[in-house]
Structures are given as structure tokens and as C-alpha cells.
Design an enzyme around this catalytic site. Structure first.
Site, mmCIF file in Angstrom:
data_model
loop_
_atom_site.group_PDB
_atom_site.id
_atom_site.type_symbol
_atom_site.label_atom_id
_atom_site.label_comp_id
_atom_site.label_asym_id
_atom_site.label_seq_id
_atom_site.Cartn_x
_atom_site.Cartn_y
_atom_site.Cartn_z
ATOM 1 C CB THR B 89 -1.087 -0.065 1.255
ATOM 2 O OG1 THR B 89 -1.859 1.081 0.905
ATOM 3 C CG2 THR B 89 -0.316 0.020 2.547
ATOM 4 C CE LYS B 93 -1.844 0.499 -3.385
ATOM 5 N NZ LYS B 93 -3.149 0.772 -3.660
ATOM 6 C CG ASN B 114 -3.001 -4.127 -5.273
ATOM 7 O OD1 ASN B 114 -2.804 -5.181 -5.999
ATOM 8 N ND2 ASN B 114 -4.242 -3.527 -4.946
ATOM 9 N N GLY B 154 -10.330 11.802 -9.871
ATOM 10 C CA GLY B 154 -9.092 11.371 -9.327
ATOM 11 C C GLY B 154 -8.048 10.510 -10.208
ATOM 12 C CB ALA B 155 -5.407 11.143 -12.395
ATOM 13 N N GLY B 156 -5.039 9.387 -9.106
ATOM 14 C CA GLY B 156 -4.175 8.851 -8.336
ATOM 15 C C GLY B 156 -3.853 7.384 -8.398
ATOM 16 N N PRO B 181 -2.845 18.981 -12.703
ATOM 17 C CG PRO B 181 -2.862 21.167 -13.523
ATOM 18 C CD PRO B 181 -2.660 20.322 -12.358
#
Lengths: 292, 292
Positions: B89, B93, B114, B154-156, B181
Site C-alpha cells: 500500500t 506501490k 498491490n 481522481g488520477a492517483g 494537471p
């Protein structure tokens, strides 16, 4: 302490807790026992109930590590921030001692460690409680070996540790016997340099005049094993101690009792070692906080 | 699978097993979850009851490892013969993916792993089940996203994994929004190369005409958080999904339900991920032998 002993360990008649289950969450502190093989180790069944009894959120798990990987594994385990200690068993005690940043005087004399902890400065410190556990077990049972003449069968890991601890405790003389002359000479040479005049290597167990005779060989684990020495050769009043824990009443102890000698089981050593681990790792009773 | 969920995980009303205790002996197989911090991880509370339910003598423990020690710790853990798998986690990762000998196609596209297991040849293989768990959770709840138009906030790590899985599952179009961005462009660029014409990076969530809108940001974990997007801007019949699991009914899901939209909780993803871990690690029901 007896309530912590697993099934099969004698002298704990009311306490068959065995594999008392442990609860694990993200805050659990870690301890590991390293060996190869490791399936036989008792440490998880002994320490996990101890942690639970103290209210500690901690778990000990078995780590099987081939000898060639020991350095990598120990280095990796040292990098785990929530890992607080290691126990070490066969065949890694000597190599693990070399990997420790510091070793106790007992560990230096014995030549190996069976416990490692993170010191105040973060460096790993090794100690060996096999022998200290034996002597503490003697004292707990009411025997003070100071001034005694002791005979010891076995110059392996357990024998070396018990020899050092008995000499440290002030036995007047210790004779050591082992079927492997090279191993015997190496140990008695090391001991004699430290305790000149008090240690003898013997071609056979020297029982005449002994106050204490200890079996630190594996003889007695299997039903057909020969006795490590003849209790009948000991003087009246002598104490016969065995490090073999299974069976609780080894053939050696049965024969010793049969000729009227006092006997001392292997479980005394194990119980005392648990107390020493508890001190070494700083395991104190803690009200376990609710976790969720 | 719901009987495995811990307290605090919704949709498992009959199953507050939580920190179901595990028994450990010398034969126990090991799994670890690596993170920093690690106190918050749910994996021990989820996987240990799963092992017990399957009759496996196995335990998963938390490993807190600072980023600078990750390579050493992973290398050391790989040397443990009775360690069968790792979960990974935040923040490890991506780095753990680089340490794997092999990575699944999904892990390559997402950019991190993960879960790691020992492959048949002993080499460690990494995969990532965050997104696959989300899509499996959708399907378990009766929703097939094939052909859908999807909007993702969300682009995490979670967003990237869900994006890959939705595109893999055949969504007709995916728009992704993120307040950063640079992170948004990196992800949408990677996805667009693989799925040309089906991915758009958006300066704000594109909800008009969407069949599905997913929150993969942490917004909703704290009481005062703003909504990640406005459900009222979605067409009637759209589905609103949240990856936030605590609280079970996030403000986003409450508002969505209030305007008549269908909702999908974060716990669906978690339950499906457990099934995927079970497959990945080959965890099959085993009559647990008596140990002692």
C-alpha cells in the site's frame, strides 16, 4: 509462568493453552523466530500467549531461512520499523551472532546468540539465554549451584551455554564430556582461558563427587536412546538435570529417581528463559487499548 | 464474502468478526502488507479471518517500512522460505512494482502493484487488483459497464487502477478529472496511447451523458469535505460509485440518492478484491490439520 506453557510441556497441568490465538491489526508489533527447519519451534506457542497475557499488541511468527540467505533476511527484517526483536534457533545462532552490532559477554563466550533486540541507538544487540535460563531454573527450584562440582554431557549449543552460565554462577569445577573430541576441545579451551583451573574436558562423564550432572545432549528425545551417563555413578544427594523436555520424565530422570537422586526437568529452563526474554525485550503488562 | 468484513465496513450487517484471532505455530505460512504508515491498513483484519475460514495455517502481518528501506526489506522478505505473498500500500506501490521480476499487464498500465507472489520458478510476480476489484464489484452488484460512458474523479493510485479496469471492461468512453494537471496528463496520455479515442482528460468532471460517475479521490473521508462532483449534473438513471468506505454512506452517495440516482458503495470494491487476492495467492479451502 506455567500458564504459558503449551500442550506437551510438562509441569503445567492446568494450562493447556497451546496455540492461543492472537489478533493482528495495522498497529501490531512484530517478533520473529529464525531457524531452518522451523516447523518444530515452540516460540510462537509460548510467546504469543505471553504477549496476549501482558495486553501487548504484538505477534511472534516463524521464519524459515536457508543458511545462505540469513544475512539478507536479517538485514531486511532490521529495516522493518515495527519489528522489535528476533529469536534465533538452529542452525543460525552462530551466524546471527556475527550479524549483531553488539553481543553480550555471555553470547561472546558461548559463541552465538538466541535473541536480538533493537538497542537504544537503533543498533541490534544479541544475547543468549539458554544457559542463564538453565541456572535461573535451578534457582527457581531451590538449588544454588555456587561452589558445586558439576558434570555436563554435551558441548553443542545448549551445552556451551549451560557451561558458561554454570561457571558464571560460581560452580567450583565443571567437567564437560562430548562424543566429538574437536567440539569438546574447542569449548573447554575457550572456557579454561576464561576460568582457568575450573574446567576439564573429559573422555567420559566424570560423575564421582559431582553435586550436579546435566544432560545437554539430545539423548532421551527418542525412546531407544542410550542414557547420556549412568546416574548410579553419582554420589547420594546429587541432582540430575535434563534439558530434554519431551518426554517430561526422560529415561535419565526416571533412572536417577530410581536410585534415590533428585531430578530437575527441562521445562524449568524453558520457563526461566521466557522470563529472561520478557526482560530482554522490555515486555511489560499494558492495558490493551481497544483497536478497531 | 461479506462475513469476512471487519467492523466499520458497511454491507456486512451479520459479520462483525473484525480482528478474528489467528493461531501461529512453527508451520505457519506468512503474508505481509507493506506500507508507511501501516497502522491504518485493513488487510490483517480482512485476510486473517479469510485464512482461518479456509482452514489455512497462514497469517498476514503489517510491515511498516520507510521508503528508503523498501528494497532491502523486500529482498529480505523474499529470502524467507515460508513467506508466500506480499500486499503493498501507500507509498510503496510504484517502487514495489519495480522490484518485481514480472508485472501483469494491468500493473504495467497502472504503474504499480498491490500484490506480489512467488511464481512457479521462484521469481516474484506483481499484480494490481484495485481496478479489477472495482469492476468485479460493479458486476457483482448487477452492473455491466461495457459500452458505458464513464466519468472518473481522481488520477492517483486508485483512479489509475479504476481507469485501466474500466477501459479493459469495455467502457465506450472515459473522462478523467484531477486537481493536479501534471498527474492527470500523465495518466490520460498513457491510457490514450493504449486506448486511442476512448479517454479524455477533463478540466472539470464531465457528467453530462455519463452512465457512471466514480469518486476515486479521498474527498468524503472527512466530514467537511466538498463533494468531488455534483450528482445533480448526471442524467437520470446514472450510477454514482464511491471508493471511500468510511463512512459507508458518503455525502456524495447521500446526495446522489437524494436526486434519485443509483449508488454503489466502496465496500463492493473491497469485497471483490478479497476474492481476487484469494485467486492470486491460490488460497483454497483446506481441512486444517490438528497442530500441537
Amino acid at each position: 509462568m506455567t500458564e504459558l506453557l503449551p500442550p506437551g510441556v510438562p509441569d503445567a497441568p492446568g494450562a493447556r493453552t497451546g496455540h492461543a490465538p492472537v489478533a493482528i491489526d495495522g498497529s501490531t508489533r512484530l517478533f520473529a523466530v529464525l531457524g531452518d527447519p522451523v516447523a518444530q519451534v515452540r516460540a510462537p506457542a509460548l510467546l504469543n500467549p505471553l504477549f496476549a497475557g501482558l495486553g501487548l499488541n504484538a505477534v511472534l511468527f516463524p521464519v524459515r531461512v536457508p543458511a545462505g540467505r540469513l544475512a539478507d533476511v536479517v538485514h531486511g527484517l532490521h529495516g522493518i520499523a515495527n519489528l522489535d526483536g528476533l529469536l534465533v534457533t538452529v542452525p543460525h545462532k552462530f551466524a546471527a551472532g556475527r550479524l549483531a552490532a553488539r553481543r553480550s559477554r555471555a553470547a561472546e563466550l558461548i559463541g552465538g546468540v538466541n535473541a536480538l533486540r533493537r538497542g537504544p541507538d537503533g543498533a541490534w544487540e544479541g544475547d543468549n539465554f539458554d544457559g542463564a535460563g538453565f541456572v535461573r531454573g535451578l534457582r527457581r527450584a531451590g538449588y544454588d549451584p555456587t561452589g558445586w562440582r558439576a558434570a555436563l554431557a554435551g558441548a553443542g549449543g545448549a551445552g556451551a551455554a549451560i557451561a558458561v552460565a554454570l561457571l558464571d554462577a560460581g560452580v567450583a569445577h565443571l567437567s564437560v564430556w562430548d562424543p566429538d573430541p574437536g567440539r569438546l576441545d574447542a569449548l573447554t579451551g575457550r572456557l579454561a582461558r576464561h576460568w582457568p583451573g575450573r574446567v576439564t574436558g573429559a573422555a567420559e562423564p566424570l560423575l564421582t563427587g559431582a553435586d550436579l550432572a546435566v544432560n545437554a545432549t539430545p539423548l532421551g528425545l527418542r525412546p531407544g536412546d542410550p542414557l547420556p551417563f549412568r546416574p548410579a555413578a553419582l554420589p547420594p544427594g546429587a541432582l540430575v538435570a535434563d534439558v530434554v523436555m519431551t518426554p517430561a520424565d526422560t529415561a535419565l530422570l526416571r533412572v536417577a529417581a530410581g536410585v534415590g537422586l533428585r531430578t530437575h526437568r527441562g521445562s524449568h529452563m524453558l520457563e526461566a528463559q521466557l522470563e529472561l526474554y520478557q526482560d530482554f525485550f522490555g515486555l511489560h503488562p499494558t492495558p490493551r487499548t481497544r483497536r478497531g
